[in-house]
Design an enzyme around this catalytic site. Structure first.
Site, PDB file in Angstrom:
ATOM      1  CE  LYS A  24       0.362   4.009  -4.620  1.00  0.00           C
ATOM      2  NZ  LYS A  24       0.341   3.115  -3.432  1.00  0.00           N
ATOM      3  CB  SER A  32       3.224   0.874  -6.010  1.00  0.00           C
ATOM      4  OG  SER A  32       2.403   1.115  -5.028  1.00  0.00           O
ATOM      5  CB  SER A  49       2.283  -0.317  -2.367  1.00  0.00           C
ATOM      6  OG  SER A  49       2.495  -1.255  -2.686  1.00  0.00           O
TER       7      SER A  49
END
Length: 486
Positions: free
Chosen positions: A83, A164, A188
């Site tokens: 990420k 996210s 997330s």
């Protein structure tokens, strides 16, 4: 015909690498070609934000090492996406999806990135994410960032991706990498894993290091693995372990890390387990179709010998309301992170990020930056606000002691079971672990999963339950990636 990367597991890849059917360099090229074909073309899923320019060199070196001295272990030569809030001390940026940090380079790897490199993983690139992990503004779609654009769901591009860690979830689902690392503050990892039909592990806060990860909340942040199988997620979790003295949250976990989480991959793990269902926590929020999928999953668990306590309601569930913890901690956390980047960092504070966005509104403020402004101007960054201190104490009391702990103790439970990621609203504030596994698909296409949750450092129990359910259901199927024009 060559090695088939679609749905390939770590074990599949390692077998092909060992036999000589495949090299890591060829594997990286296959993933890159697939990214080019479907992420930046075709459906244009936008899940991959950046490719590591050294990926092929690293793969080549690991291939040579394998021939010389053998494999380092299950991650040797495996391409992983990180990420975009996880630091890498290489030629890749770490921007949290923002244009303000688009030219930001970290001076060293995050602790977990270094551990993965040491284990032989290839850091293939950075995955797109909801900008600043959804601290940018209100009303911004999950999976959107000003640097990377909108991540799309490969099962139905008109439905959400979750946030996210949207790019991490979609990239794994679409077979753009062998697995990925996401981060979670409040759902997330679990949310995008649910909507991408993959296995996601949200560890206990403090089980793995957060050093070198662009933060959101010091109380609730953790990284975690996202993979197509529970086995691969567990192997990836194992690869990130190690004690980091720089992360204070790890102090309470000394001696509580397992030396081999893979040893808990038990196909019969559901047999004799007591699993509680907090029905009142989510009942009215599910559609009939989603409830049907969830109830079918429960029946599978019963068939495999689990005792289902239904309901096992959490007494404080209705008392858990909005908390200012994340809003207050974000300012303190991100300013400390930016300060550590050094004098040449493009941004030195949250205030400078807001000012940058104001100077480039067309590129950065499609949805505004209300939350960034609220954080900067309505919190001190010193965590001295009475409301923050009260909310933090209340979160722990309602979610841990009087919530999950009380429910599990009362019913003598091994785990709680939630549909999709609904449990993240309470488990995240408690800092407790969860594992999500695919449980089916809605008619419109979006996947639907089930989440096993427990108390701190009870990952071994969750691995047993999640793996057993996965092995006796095997609901996951790859998305077709065919556009409506095909």
């Amino acid at each position: 015909m060559g090695f088939e990367i679609i749905e390939a597991t770590f074990a599949d890849i390692q077998a092909a690498l060992t036999s000589g059917e495949l090299t890591s360099k060829k594997l990286v090229l296959q993933y890159l070609n697939r990214i080019a074909e479907h992420d930046k073309n075709g459906l244009t899923l936008n899940s991959v934000l950046e490719i590591n320019p050294d990926a092929l060199f690293i793969a080549d070196a690991l291939d040579s090492e394998r021939l010389r001295s053998g494999s380092r272990g299950p991650l040797h030569g495996i391409p992983i996406l990180l990420k975009d809030n996880i630091n890498t001390g290489d030629m890749m940026h770490t921007s949290a999806g923002s244009l303000a940090l688009a030219n930001s380079y970290a001076s060293e790897d995050a602790f977990i990135a270094k551990k993965l490199r040491d284990a032989g993983a290839i850091l293939l690139g950075k995955a797109n994410m909801t900008e600043f992990a959804n601290m940018m503004t209100e009303g911004m779609p999950s999976g959107y960032s000003s640097r990377g654009g909108q991540v799309l769901n490969p099962y139905n591009i008109s439905t959400p991706t979750g946030g996210s860690s949207a790019g991490s979830g979609v990239a794994v689902a679409a077979n753009f990498c062998a697995a990925a690392i996401g981060t979670e503050t409040s759902g997330s990892i679990l949310n995008p894993s649910n909507l991408s039909s993959i296995a996601g592990i949200k560890p206990t806060v403090g089980l793995i290091s957060r050093t070198g990860i662009l933060p959101l909340s010091n109380s609730q942040d953790t990284a975690g693995p996202m993979a197509r199988t529970v086995t691969d997620a567990v192997l990836l979790l194992q690869g990130m372990l190690g004690h980091d003295e720089r992360d204070a949250a790890m102090g309470g976990g000394i001696g509580k890390q397992s030396k081999d989480y893979a040893s808990f991959l038990d196909k019969d793990g559901l047999k004799g387990a007591r699993i509680g269902i907090p029905r009142d926590y989510y009942q009215e929020e599910l559609t009939e179709e989603q409830l049907s999928i969830f109830n079918r999953a429960v029946e599978i668990m019963k068939e495999q010998g689990a005792t289902i306590v239904d309901p096992a309601n959490i007494p404080t569930a209705r008392s858990i309301v909005y908390s200012t913890v994340i809003l207050n901690e974000f300012k303190a956390s991100i300013n400390a992170y930016l300060a550590r980047l050094g004098p040449h960092a493009p941004m030195r504070s949250l205030k400078e990020i807001i000012e940058f966005n104001n100077r480039h509104p067309m590129e950065t403020l499609k949805y505004g930056q209300k939350t960034l402004i609220d954080t900067e101007y309505n919190t001190s960054g010193t965590l001295t606000e009475p409301r923050y201190i009260h909310d933090r104490a209340t979160d722990l009391k309602l979610c841990k002691e009087d919530g999950i702990d009380a429910t599990m103790r009362e019913h003598q439970l091994d785990a709680l079971l939630f549909p999709a990621d609904f449990g993240s609203r309470i488990t995240s504030r408690a800092g407790y672990p969860s594992i999500i596994v695919p449980a089916g698909y809605t008619q419109a296409g979006p996947p639907f999963g089930v989440t096993f949750s427990a108390r701190a450092y009870e990952e071994p129990t969750l691995i047993k339950l999640a793996y057993s359910f996965e092995q006796h259901s095997k609901f996951r199927k790859a998305p077709s990636l065919k556009s409506f024009l095909d």
